[in-house]
Write a protein that holds these residues in place. Sequence first.
Motif, mmCIF file in Angstrom:
data_model
loop_
_atom_site.group_PDB
_atom_site.id
_atom_site.type_symbol
_atom_site.label_atom_id
_atom_site.label_comp_id
_atom_site.label_asym_id
_atom_site.label_seq_id
_atom_site.Cartn_x
_atom_site.Cartn_y
_atom_site.Cartn_z
ATOM 1 N N SER A 137 1.047 -0.957 -0.088
ATOM 2 C CA SER A 137 -0.340 0.141 0.175
ATOM 3 C C SER A 137 0.615 1.428 0.142
ATOM 4 O O SER A 137 1.984 1.242 0.795
ATOM 5 N N GLY A 138 0.726 2.005 -0.996
ATOM 6 C CA GLY A 138 1.524 3.558 -1.364
ATOM 7 C C GLY A 138 2.385 3.001 -2.168
ATOM 8 O O GLY A 138 3.612 4.298 -1.848
ATOM 9 N N ALA A 139 2.306 2.317 -2.591
ATOM 10 C CA ALA A 139 3.481 1.780 -3.247
ATOM 11 C C ALA A 139 3.598 2.629 -4.642
ATOM 12 O O ALA A 139 4.858 2.742 -5.844
ATOM 13 N N GLY A 140 2.816 3.501 -4.945
ATOM 14 C CA GLY A 140 2.111 3.816 -6.077
ATOM 15 C C GLY A 140 1.652 2.996 -7.671
ATOM 16 O O GLY A 140 2.028 3.161 -8.684
ATOM 17 N N LYS A 141 0.880 2.154 -7.093
ATOM 18 C CA LYS A 141 0.514 1.030 -8.090
ATOM 19 C C LYS A 141 -0.793 1.765 -8.748
ATOM 20 O O LYS A 141 -0.976 1.143 -10.156
ATOM 21 N N THR A 142 -1.898 2.592 -8.224
ATOM 22 C CA THR A 142 -2.999 3.679 -8.844
ATOM 23 C C THR A 142 -2.275 4.650 -9.758
ATOM 24 O O THR A 142 -2.828 4.104 -11.130
ATOM 25 N N VAL A 143 -1.484 5.046 -9.917
ATOM 26 C CA VAL A 143 -0.724 5.968 -10.597
ATOM 27 C C VAL A 143 -0.893 5.050 -11.638
ATOM 28 O O VAL A 143 -0.493 6.053 -13.255
ATOM 29 N N ALA A 144 0.497 4.065 -11.734
ATOM 30 C CA ALA A 144 1.293 3.182 -12.862
ATOM 31 C C ALA A 144 -0.171 3.272 -13.606
ATOM 32 O O ALA A 144 0.156 3.163 -14.640
ATOM 33 N N ALA A 145 -1.761 2.495 -12.935
ATOM 34 C CA ALA A 145 -2.630 2.263 -13.561
ATOM 35 C C ALA A 145 -2.618 3.082 -14.868
ATOM 36 O O ALA A 145 -3.351 2.843 -16.025
ATOM 37 N N LYS A 146 -2.648 4.312 -14.425
ATOM 38 C CA LYS A 146 -3.396 5.071 -15.105
ATOM 39 C C LYS A 146 -2.447 5.804 -16.184
ATOM 40 O O LYS A 146 -3.000 6.442 -16.881
ATOM 41 N N TYR A 147 -1.100 5.867 -15.784
ATOM 42 C CA TYR A 147 -0.179 6.538 -16.862
ATOM 43 C C TYR A 147 -0.234 5.266 -18.151
ATOM 44 O O TYR A 147 -0.377 5.309 -19.335
ATOM 45 N N ILE A 148 -0.762 3.662 -17.484
ATOM 46 C CA ILE A 148 -0.786 2.715 -18.714
ATOM 47 C C ILE A 148 -1.847 3.005 -19.865
ATOM 48 O O ILE A 148 -1.854 3.092 -21.111
ATOM 49 N N MET A 149 -2.796 3.500 -19.465
ATOM 50 C CA MET A 149 -4.049 3.298 -19.402
ATOM 51 C C MET A 149 -4.333 5.003 -20.895
ATOM 52 O O MET A 149 -4.494 5.257 -21.814
ATOM 53 N N SER A 150 -3.633 6.057 -19.689
ATOM 54 C CA SER A 150 -3.574 7.461 -20.631
ATOM 55 C C SER A 150 -1.863 7.180 -21.994
ATOM 56 O O SER A 150 -2.418 7.662 -23.319
ATOM 57 N N TYR A 151 -1.173 6.560 -21.891
ATOM 58 C CA TYR A 151 -0.649 5.768 -22.695
ATOM 59 C C TYR A 151 -1.001 5.196 -23.827
ATOM 60 O O TYR A 151 -1.250 5.429 -25.532
ATOM 61 N N ILE A 152 -1.976 3.948 -23.643
ATOM 62 C CA ILE A 152 -2.831 3.507 -24.695
ATOM 63 C C ILE A 152 -3.646 4.692 -25.640
ATOM 64 O O ILE A 152 -4.072 4.642 -26.915
ATOM 65 N N SER A 153 -4.449 5.101 -24.646
ATOM 66 C CA SER A 153 -5.306 6.046 -24.872
ATOM 67 C C SER A 153 -4.554 6.532 -26.296
ATOM 68 O O SER A 153 -5.632 7.129 -26.828
ATOM 69 N N LYS A 154 -3.263 7.519 -26.447
ATOM 70 C CA LYS A 154 -3.272 8.272 -26.904
ATOM 71 C C LYS A 154 -2.155 8.104 -28.157
ATOM 72 O O LYS A 154 -2.351 8.627 -29.191
ATOM 73 N N VAL A 155 -1.409 6.106 -28.097
ATOM 74 C CA VAL A 155 -0.588 5.486 -29.298
ATOM 75 C C VAL A 155 -2.282 4.963 -29.991
ATOM 76 O O VAL A 155 -1.946 4.987 -31.394
ATOM 77 N N SER A 156 -2.997 4.784 -29.595
ATOM 78 C CA SER A 156 -4.048 4.263 -30.709
ATOM 79 C C SER A 156 -4.879 4.748 -31.367
ATOM 80 O O SER A 156 -5.439 5.899 -30.580
ATOM 81 N N GLY A 157 -5.617 4.831 -33.015
ATOM 82 C CA GLY A 157 -6.334 5.323 -33.225
ATOM 83 C C GLY A 157 -8.501 5.312 -32.794
ATOM 84 O O GLY A 157 -7.577 5.229 -32.723
ATOM 85 N N GLY A 158 -8.357 6.055 -34.242
ATOM 86 C CA GLY A 158 -10.501 5.914 -33.969
ATOM 87 C C GLY A 158 -10.754 7.780 -33.908
ATOM 88 O O GLY A 158 -10.216 8.447 -34.144
ATOM 89 N N GLY A 159 -12.402 6.933 -34.382
ATOM 90 C CA GLY A 159 -13.227 8.433 -34.886
ATOM 91 C C GLY A 159 -13.247 8.655 -33.652
ATOM 92 O O GLY A 159 -12.911 8.946 -32.025
ATOM 93 N N ALA A 160 -15.159 9.328 -33.316
ATOM 94 C CA ALA A 160 -15.353 9.645 -32.716
ATOM 95 C C ALA A 160 -16.124 8.593 -31.799
ATOM 96 O O ALA A 160 -16.235 9.238 -30.315
ATOM 97 N N ARG A 161 -16.652 7.587 -32.183
ATOM 98 C CA ARG A 161 -17.118 6.883 -31.060
ATOM 99 C C ARG A 161 -15.727 5.872 -30.406
ATOM 100 O O ARG A 161 -15.738 6.009 -28.950
ATOM 101 N N VAL A 162 -14.584 5.780 -30.524
ATOM 102 C CA VAL A 162 -13.311 5.610 -30.208
ATOM 103 C C VAL A 162 -12.841 6.426 -28.977
ATOM 104 O O VAL A 162 -12.656 6.234 -28.090
#
Length: 648
Positions: free
Chosen positions: A115-140
């Motif tokens: 607890s407190g080692a930074g897991k939640t922040v790590a998860a957010k960075y992964i989701m943020s990165y994948i969101s930025k590098v993957s393509g798609g239109g309005a639905r995506v």
Amino acid sequence: KGQKGGKAMLHWQSYNVMQSGVDDMVLLSKINESSIAENLKKRFMDDYIFTYIGPVLISVNPFKQMPYFGESEVEMYQGAAQYENPPHIYALADNMYRNMMIDCESQCVIISGESGAGKTVAAKYIMSYISKVSGGGARVQHIKDIILQSNPLLEAFGNAKTLRNNNSSRFGKYFEIQFGSGGEPDGGKISNFLLEKSRVVTRNPGERSFHIFYQLIEGASQDQKSSLGITSVDYYYYLNQSWSYKVDDINDKSDFQETMHAMDVIGITAEDQAQVLQVVAGVLHLGNVSFKEVGNYASVENEQCLAFPAFLLGIDQNRLRDKLTSRKMDSKWGGKSESIDVTLNVEQASYTRDALSKALYSRIFDFLVESINKAMVKDNQEMNIGVLDIYGFEIFEKNGFEQFCINFVNEKLQQIFIELTLKAEQDEYIQERINWTPIEYFNNKTVCDLIESKLNPPGIMSILDDVCATMHAVGKGADCTLQQKLCMQIGTHEHFDSWKQGFVIHHYAGKVAYTAEGFCEKNRDVLFTDIIELMQSSEIPFIKALFPANLNAEKKGRPTTAGSKIKKQANDLVSTLMKCTPHYIRCIKPNETKKPRDWEDGRVKHQVEYLGLKENIHIRCAGFSYRRVFGKFLQRCNPISRQSDQVG
């Protein structure tokens, strides 16, 4: 792109000019706990928080915002080889995404650490990165927005300040981002585990309840405060017990606006948003209903305190009072069965009030998870990337049933890591008849069996369920029986000890002493029929829907206990993870002060030891750093072969 990547590298290196320690700890000249900790410290002090052990990423919590998570770093890591750039969580995320696209296989990342080692922040960075590098239109884009906005919403309702972490996840979450054949995220699904609902009614001194309570009090408009009866934070019994209201790095007022915005993005209607806040306020007001003893029976101390929770929950005030102070019991006499009302004492009435508060809150949480899932649902699943962010291993001064369940899930995750990185790796060399000197490691399967085994000897959970099934009343008597049975049936196990207040388990992360008090009550987790019927009488359809009519339908056999539920969830999670190609992030907490640049050697060495980093390095050094299944190798390299026509 190369030019942009170069600029990004300069951008990063302006913060860290010198090379610090080794990027990948397979390159260490000496491999022991001290040299690993020293390398991590050297890098940490120079603001390098990421280090590799081969494909495994070690992440040290910096307790401050780091400068290298911008758009330039996204460009720098996109499509780059792992060792082309400094170690980074973006490199792991990019590797996952590309592997999924190349092999058409689902991937997952298991983020572990205390607890407190930074897991939640790590998860957010992964989701943020994948969101930025993957393509798609309005639905995506809409799906991406929901994926990203689910974080602040679930944190508001599922995270809290604990003694060890100001933003501690008090629930487990497995987030599957689902992709179409072109690699665009077009759906998703969240599975949530074991919300620590007891935090609604009680917690350790110096801790807070869930963030949303404080957000509502600080951030609600005057109209909202007036209609919900919101006053100062210290007015509410459920919040004032632990004397902790403010958190240094959390702004409850602005976070409330972010929470409400997240609900908008996810598509929760304005009416349902208002109902969610009404239930949250109703729980706070319910906590202020106290009881006094009148002739050995409980009576509501101040009738006026009943008015507001009854109003907010849409139920009759007199009926609320009756259901909190009495219970309907089935009585059999001479072959006849009849229902009688039994008056409760003060302790039982307080328990009933708290059970209702916890049920209301946990059902609101489930409603939010369901709303997110409905907004992202897709008909057919092709490929997905799963991100596991689950509560870290916990050792407090007083450890109860919640810590027992949390630590059991962490024990299971450690078992996966051992199975796939330490055991399977060595088994493969032996199977391939490659000369190999076995590397010793602690296999924690014995601890998992101690907790969950159904066979002889039975595990702690089986013994706990037996006690709950055979004891008519839970309480101190049942907890004492539990202690006695544990000593009799598993007292000789090498990873188990008894002590006067409970029992001790020798977990992979250290010894934890559990206080037996409350174990049986929390495991039974019963919501009485009277309370369900009371909530079904609500005039508010939203609240009524939280308590469906078939909720308490009688099932054959034993009722489902909290322990058996978390055991099933943990094993289902393991099955899900084993179907994916796994990636690992091992998070390390450098100190207990939650301050930047503070390093506690003893704490870090302990984590290095129980995370098995030394053994992991030994196996990577002694083995083959890169292996690929022949079928996949053939499929990928076939197009460049001269004989591709024949090979195909």
